[in-house]
Design an enzyme around this catalytic site. Structure first.
Site, PDB file in Angstrom:
ATOM      1  N   CYS A  42       3.148   3.870   8.675  1.00  0.00           N
ATOM      2  CA  CYS A  42       3.425   5.120   7.969  1.00  0.00           C
ATOM      3  C   CYS A  42       4.192   6.094   8.857  1.00  0.00           C
ATOM      4  CB  CYS A  42       2.129   5.770   7.498  1.00  0.00           C
ATOM      5  SG  CYS A  42       2.405   7.341   6.641  1.00  0.00           S
TER       6      CYS A  42
ATOM      7  N   PRO B 260       0.841  -1.197   0.000  1.00  0.00           N
ATOM      8  CA  PRO B 260       0.000   0.000   0.000  1.00  0.00           C
ATOM      9  C   PRO B 260       0.875   1.246   0.000  1.00  0.00           C
ATOM     10  CG  PRO B 260       0.086  -0.949   2.200  1.00  0.00           C
ATOM     11  CD  PRO B 260       0.845  -1.883   1.307  1.00  0.00           C
ATOM     12  N   MET B 261       0.668   2.119  -0.999  1.00  0.00           N
ATOM     13  CA  MET B 261       1.486   3.337  -1.108  1.00  0.00           C
ATOM     14  C   MET B 261       0.602   4.491  -1.544  1.00  0.00           C
ATOM     15  SD  MET B 261       4.825   1.707  -2.978  1.00  0.00           S
ATOM     16  CE  MET B 261       3.817   0.675  -4.045  1.00  0.00           C
TER      17      MET B 261
ATOM     18  N   GLN C 273      -6.530  -0.941   3.377  1.00  0.00           N
ATOM     19  CA  GLN C 273      -5.722  -0.524   4.520  1.00  0.00           C
ATOM     20  C   GLN C 273      -6.286   0.757   5.121  1.00  0.00           C
ATOM     21  OE1 GLN C 273      -1.651   1.327   4.643  1.00  0.00           O
ATOM     22  NE2 GLN C 273      -1.050  -0.710   5.351  1.00  0.00           N
TER      23      GLN C 273
ATOM     24  N   ARG D 220       8.653   0.062  -3.565  1.00  0.00           N
ATOM     25  CA  ARG D 220       9.315   0.884  -4.570  1.00  0.00           C
ATOM     26  C   ARG D 220       9.913   0.080  -5.731  1.00  0.00           C
ATOM     27  NH1 ARG D 220       9.465   3.811   0.094  1.00  0.00           N
ATOM     28  NH2 ARG D 220       9.450   6.082  -0.113  1.00  0.00           N
TER      29      ARG D 220
ATOM     30  N   ASN E  94       9.171  -6.860   4.053  1.00  0.00           N
ATOM     31  CA  ASN E  94       9.041  -5.643   3.264  1.00  0.00           C
ATOM     32  C   ASN E  94      10.246  -4.751   3.548  1.00  0.00           C
ATOM     33  OD1 ASN E  94       7.398  -2.571   3.751  1.00  0.00           O
ATOM     34  ND2 ASN E  94       7.667  -3.441   1.724  1.00  0.00           N
TER      35      ASN E  94
END
Length: 343
Positions: free
Chosen positions: A103, A18-19, A72, A228, A203
């Site tokens: 985050c 999730p970004m 999310q 990324r 991750n």
């Protein structure tokens, strides 16, 4: 083998992370097409969901070709998180609800959201329990290794998440204060994977398919979450799967095929966004990633970062393909770093 609480379609599932501003529906669909086993929405505010904020709810929509998918959510108000989980479950019915405890961005953590929750593990447990009460779906979590070096204890954090009801846990082994500096400590993923009874996803610092496989081998993680490393190369999932299954890794696509994928992505983004000009401006970062490292990328990127309509992209690509021999002779390559927020 630790079982996932929903079908994942692979022994070692590959997740798209999730970004914010990246993990939108068009990119999720593209990554699924290129081999991602599971995708997750960009992180969404529980307050925005429970108040039925129009912009927030718009980001909750997904297509059947994105499943299995998780939504999310983030927030430090346990009641609001539970209400948001209930709404998401009833209206959108994803495969799972993921809680963002990772985050590091200031505007999120200043209200104890995201990795800000890690300063209070009692709050972490309370939030997980509230979300679990609000949904019939599996609840999963994404965490960092701690708030700072003084509180760095990923195994304890992960065990408390498991005890509170988390069914899958993802670890990005940096602290909040590290942000994205330094190196991700993959040994911490190994320690958490060994300590927990639930599947653990690794991750952090995965830039190539070989990185992903190396993480899996070094940590024993149950699955891999790629962030990324997917930018401008969604085929990283298929390539990683090749390596995991002992096949020769398929090569990177040629320039023309890379541009074709970028154009397909652009068309999906244009159809997804209501504002064509805004869609083009927002998509510029993806265009920069797709042309990263190409000969003449400085000039190419300059042109792409000026587009105000996604219709302009095809002509720019066509012009580059006709002239690329000149760039190859010059050997010119330039890359700009464009970093989004990883949840």
């Amino acid at each position: 083998m630790k079982r996932f609480p929903f079908p994942v379609g692979a022994t070692v599932p590959l997740y798209l992370a999730p970004m914010a501003g990246v993990s939108e529906s068009p990119f999720r669909r593209l990554c699924r097409r290129f081999g991602a086993d599971v995708v997750v929405t960009e992180f969404l505010s529980a307050e925005g969901i429970r108040r039925e904020n129009e912009a927030t709810l718009a980001k909750l929509h997904f297509g059947s070709d994105e499943r299995p998918i998780g939504v999310q959510i983030f927030g430090a108000d346990a009641a609001a998180m539970g209400e948001a989980a209930a709404l998401v479950t009833d209206v959108f019915a994803p495969e799972f609800i993921d809680i963002n405890f990772g985050c590091p961005v200031k505007k999120v953590v200043k209200r104890n959201g995201g990795s800000g929750c890690l300063k209070d593990l009692n709050l972490v447990e309370t939030v997980i329990r509230s979300v679990a009460r609000g949904t019939s779906l599996p609840v999963t979590c994404k965490i960092r290794s701690g708030w700072n070096e003084d509180t760095r204890d990923p195994v304890t954090i992960a065990l408390r998440c498991q005890d509170a009801g988390a069914r899958v846990l993802t670890l990005h082994p940096r602290t909040r204060t590290q942000m994205y500096t330094g190196s991700a400590r993959w040994d911490e993923i190994a320690a958490v994977a060994a300590a927990l009874d639930i599947p653990v996803l690794g991750n952090g610092d995965i830039k190539t398919p070989h990185d992903a496989v190396r993480m899996w081998r070094q940590t024993g993680c149950a699955g891999i979450m790629i962030a990324r490393g997917s930018f401008g190369q969604p085929w990283i999932f298929d390539q990683t799967r090749d390596l995991l299954e002992g096949r020769p890794m398929r090569p990177d696509p040629g320039v023309a095929d890379r541009f074709a994928t970028a154009l397909d992505h652009a068309r999906m983004a244009a159809a997804y966004e209501a504002d064509p000009r805004g869609a083009a401006i927002e998509f510029r970062k993806h265009l920069g990633w797709y042309v990263k490292g190409l000969p003449g990328s400085a000039e190419l990127r300059k042109r792409l970062h000026a587009v105000t309509s996604l219709d302009e992209v095809a002509a720019i690509f066509d012009d580059y393909l006709q002239r690329r021999g000149d760039f190859a002779e010059a050997g010119e390559s330039d890359v700009e770093s464009l970093e989004p927020v990883e949840a």
